[in-house]
Motif scaffolding. Sequence first.
Motif, PDB file in Angstrom:
ATOM      1  N   ARG A 206      30.338  52.280  60.789  1.00  0.00           N
ATOM      2  CA  ARG A 206      30.701  50.934  61.239  1.00  0.00           C
ATOM      3  C   ARG A 206      31.189  50.136  60.024  1.00  0.00           C
ATOM      4  N   THR A 207      32.326  49.478  60.197  1.00  0.00           N
ATOM      5  CA  THR A 207      32.945  48.736  59.093  1.00  0.00           C
ATOM      6  C   THR A 207      33.111  47.279  59.481  1.00  0.00           C
ATOM      7  N   LEU A 208      32.668  46.396  58.600  1.00  0.00           N
ATOM      8  CA  LEU A 208      32.726  44.957  58.830  1.00  0.00           C
ATOM      9  C   LEU A 208      33.874  44.365  58.014  1.00  0.00           C
ATOM     10  N   TYR A 209      34.700  43.540  58.669  1.00  0.00           N
ATOM     11  CA  TYR A 209      35.818  42.876  57.995  1.00  0.00           C
ATOM     12  C   TYR A 209      35.677  41.365  58.133  1.00  0.00           C
ATOM     13  N   PHE A 210      35.851  40.669  57.021  1.00  0.00           N
ATOM     14  CA  PHE A 210      35.930  39.210  57.027  1.00  0.00           C
ATOM     15  C   PHE A 210      37.208  38.823  56.320  1.00  0.00           C
ATOM     16  N   ASN A 211      38.048  38.017  56.968  1.00  0.00           N
ATOM     17  CA  ASN A 211      39.258  37.555  56.293  1.00  0.00           C
ATOM     18  C   ASN A 211      39.540  36.102  56.651  1.00  0.00           C
ATOM     19  N   ALA A 212      40.174  35.409  55.736  1.00  0.00           N
ATOM     20  CA  ALA A 212      40.453  33.988  55.928  1.00  0.00           C
ATOM     21  C   ALA A 212      41.691  33.604  55.137  1.00  0.00           C
ATOM     22  N   LEU A 229      39.991  38.825  51.728  1.00  0.00           N
ATOM     23  CA  LEU A 229      39.548  39.883  52.635  1.00  0.00           C
ATOM     24  C   LEU A 229      38.326  40.558  52.031  1.00  0.00           C
ATOM     25  N   VAL A 230      37.261  40.687  52.842  1.00  0.00           N
ATOM     26  CA  VAL A 230      36.045  41.384  52.435  1.00  0.00           C
ATOM     27  C   VAL A 230      35.816  42.541  53.406  1.00  0.00           C
ATOM     28  N   LYS A 231      35.629  43.746  52.858  1.00  0.00           N
ATOM     29  CA  LYS A 231      35.374  44.939  53.667  1.00  0.00           C
ATOM     30  C   LYS A 231      34.019  45.516  53.272  1.00  0.00           C
ATOM     31  N   SER A 232      33.233  45.950  54.262  1.00  0.00           N
ATOM     32  CA  SER A 232      31.911  46.494  53.961  1.00  0.00           C
ATOM     33  C   SER A 232      31.478  47.488  55.025  1.00  0.00           C
ATOM     34  N   ASP A 233      30.839  48.573  54.579  1.00  0.00           N
ATOM     35  CA  ASP A 233      30.166  49.492  55.501  1.00  0.00           C
ATOM     36  C   ASP A 233      28.650  49.317  55.373  1.00  0.00           C
ATOM     37  N   TYR A 237      30.822  47.464  49.491  1.00  0.00           N
ATOM     38  CA  TYR A 237      31.759  46.429  49.893  1.00  0.00           C
ATOM     39  C   TYR A 237      32.918  46.368  48.899  1.00  0.00           C
ATOM     40  N   SER A 238      34.016  45.785  49.359  1.00  0.00           N
ATOM     41  CA  SER A 238      35.192  45.574  48.525  1.00  0.00           C
ATOM     42  C   SER A 238      35.766  44.202  48.838  1.00  0.00           C
ATOM     43  N   VAL A 239      36.197  43.495  47.803  1.00  0.00           N
ATOM     44  CA  VAL A 239      36.736  42.146  47.955  1.00  0.00           C
ATOM     45  C   VAL A 239      38.125  42.091  47.335  1.00  0.00           C
ATOM     46  N   GLU A 240      39.047  41.478  48.044  1.00  0.00           N
ATOM     47  CA  GLU A 240      40.350  41.198  47.460  1.00  0.00           C
ATOM     48  C   GLU A 240      40.827  39.825  47.925  1.00  0.00           C
ATOM     49  N   GLY A 241      41.540  39.161  47.038  1.00  0.00           N
ATOM     50  CA  GLY A 241      41.991  37.822  47.368  1.00  0.00           C
ATOM     51  C   GLY A 241      43.035  37.334  46.398  1.00  0.00           C
ATOM     52  N   GLY A 242      43.700  36.264  46.792  1.00  0.00           N
ATOM     53  CA  GLY A 242      44.747  35.689  45.971  1.00  0.00           C
ATOM     54  C   GLY A 242      45.448  34.584  46.723  1.00  0.00           C
ATOM     55  N   ALA A 243      46.750  34.471  46.533  1.00  0.00           N
ATOM     56  CA  ALA A 243      47.502  33.407  47.200  1.00  0.00           C
ATOM     57  C   ALA A 243      48.971  33.787  47.285  1.00  0.00           C
ATOM     58  N   THR A 256      47.564  39.222  44.680  1.00  0.00           N
ATOM     59  CA  THR A 256      46.145  39.354  44.983  1.00  0.00           C
ATOM     60  C   THR A 256      45.517  40.342  44.014  1.00  0.00           C
ATOM     61  N   TYR A 257      44.194  40.296  43.961  1.00  0.00           N
ATOM     62  CA  TYR A 257      43.431  41.210  43.105  1.00  0.00           C
ATOM     63  C   TYR A 257      42.408  41.942  43.960  1.00  0.00           C
ATOM     64  N   ARG A 258      42.390  43.277  43.883  1.00  0.00           N
ATOM     65  CA  ARG A 258      41.438  44.085  44.629  1.00  0.00           C
ATOM     66  C   ARG A 258      40.319  44.508  43.692  1.00  0.00           C
ATOM     67  N   GLN A 259      39.130  44.004  43.949  1.00  0.00           N
ATOM     68  CA  GLN A 259      37.998  44.176  43.041  1.00  0.00           C
ATOM     69  C   GLN A 259      37.585  45.626  42.856  1.00  0.00           C
ATOM     70  N   GLN A 260      37.514  46.394  43.925  1.00  0.00           N
ATOM     71  CA  GLN A 260      36.966  47.733  43.839  1.00  0.00           C
ATOM     72  C   GLN A 260      37.861  48.684  43.061  1.00  0.00           C
ATOM     73  N   ASP A 261      39.168  48.598  43.260  1.00  0.00           N
ATOM     74  CA  ASP A 261      40.093  49.513  42.616  1.00  0.00           C
ATOM     75  C   ASP A 261      40.724  48.956  41.346  1.00  0.00           C
ATOM     76  N   ALA A 262      40.346  47.725  40.972  1.00  0.00           N
ATOM     77  CA  ALA A 262      40.912  47.095  39.779  1.00  0.00           C
ATOM     78  C   ALA A 262      42.431  47.041  39.852  1.00  0.00           C
TER      79      ALA A 262
END
Length: 325
Positions: A206-212, A229-233, A237-243, A256-262
């Motif tokens: 099960r995967t949870l997504y939050f985006n805004a 965008l936040v993704k989590s099982d 979790y992994s977070v990415e965001g920007g503008a 944007t910057y993706r935290q998990q994959d740098a």
Amino acid sequence: MILKFIIQNIKWNRLLAILILISSSAIAQKDAQFSLFSLNQLYLNPAAAGAGGLTQFQLTHRTQYSGYQGTNPVDEGGSLSTQLFSFSMPIKNFGIGFYALNDKSGPRTDQDFKISASYHLPVLGGNLQLGASAGLFRQSIDYGKLRAVDPDDPLILTGVISEINPDFAVGARFENETFHVGLSLNHLLKPKYQLGSETGTNPLPRTLYFNAGVNIELGYLLDIQPIVLVKSDISTYSVEGGATVTYNKRYWVGGTYRQQDAFFIIMGGVYLLTDQSLRLSGAYDLVIGGNKTKAPSSFEVMLSYALPSPKFGKKTIIRTPRFRF
């Protein structure tokens, strides 16, 4: 590529067959990834069906780790390839949608087909959208693309083995003219895949997504849209965001910057027609840290076409002094 490395280096063939399934399970625990997530949210959240009051057709292609090569020179390239087609349309207080996904990663291929529906409630000057999706998720592995130390071992499978299971998701979303926020839960039933094994299983967690996202007007011609965008099982979790910045309602650029994959992701696009119905967008992922095996860059292209919301019911009667009826 992890599977291929294991097969080339493990000497115990019986243990090898078990490790194939274990590694496949670890890889399969992540859904397809898109850098242009803010432009096509139906894949992440079924409540986005009919969002924005537009009928939309979208086609996306993504190549991840482009140029990465496998350890065996006779094999295909090691980069991941993903294609996504989606359709979304509002119908009065409802929205319907459909998407078809093809995600290829070495010997494994995932295919996802879902129909989505949402109900829109006017709340606080905007729309609260409640949605659900149902469909089929196919997972397959081509054992012919794996390289075994002992190819004559009878425990090593051959050919393409695939399985199809039903898959469901639910979500909620709120949008108005200024911002949107959504939360969804995918793979509700955690479908399991054996892929030729009598005892091993390969579940989709099960995967949870939050985006805004927020739209901020900076004058007459300039708009800025922060996105996240936040993704989590649940366990990870992994977070990415920007503008993104839009000029004259036609050209836009962002990062944007993706935290998990740098990754630092550069993106942009343009409306090809003056009525803003046809849009071409692209993204390019730059590795600025992390594992050197991810050094090859990734890119993504999206073509979308939008129509106004369809009208239903009788046409409005236009009354004039000449025709009074």
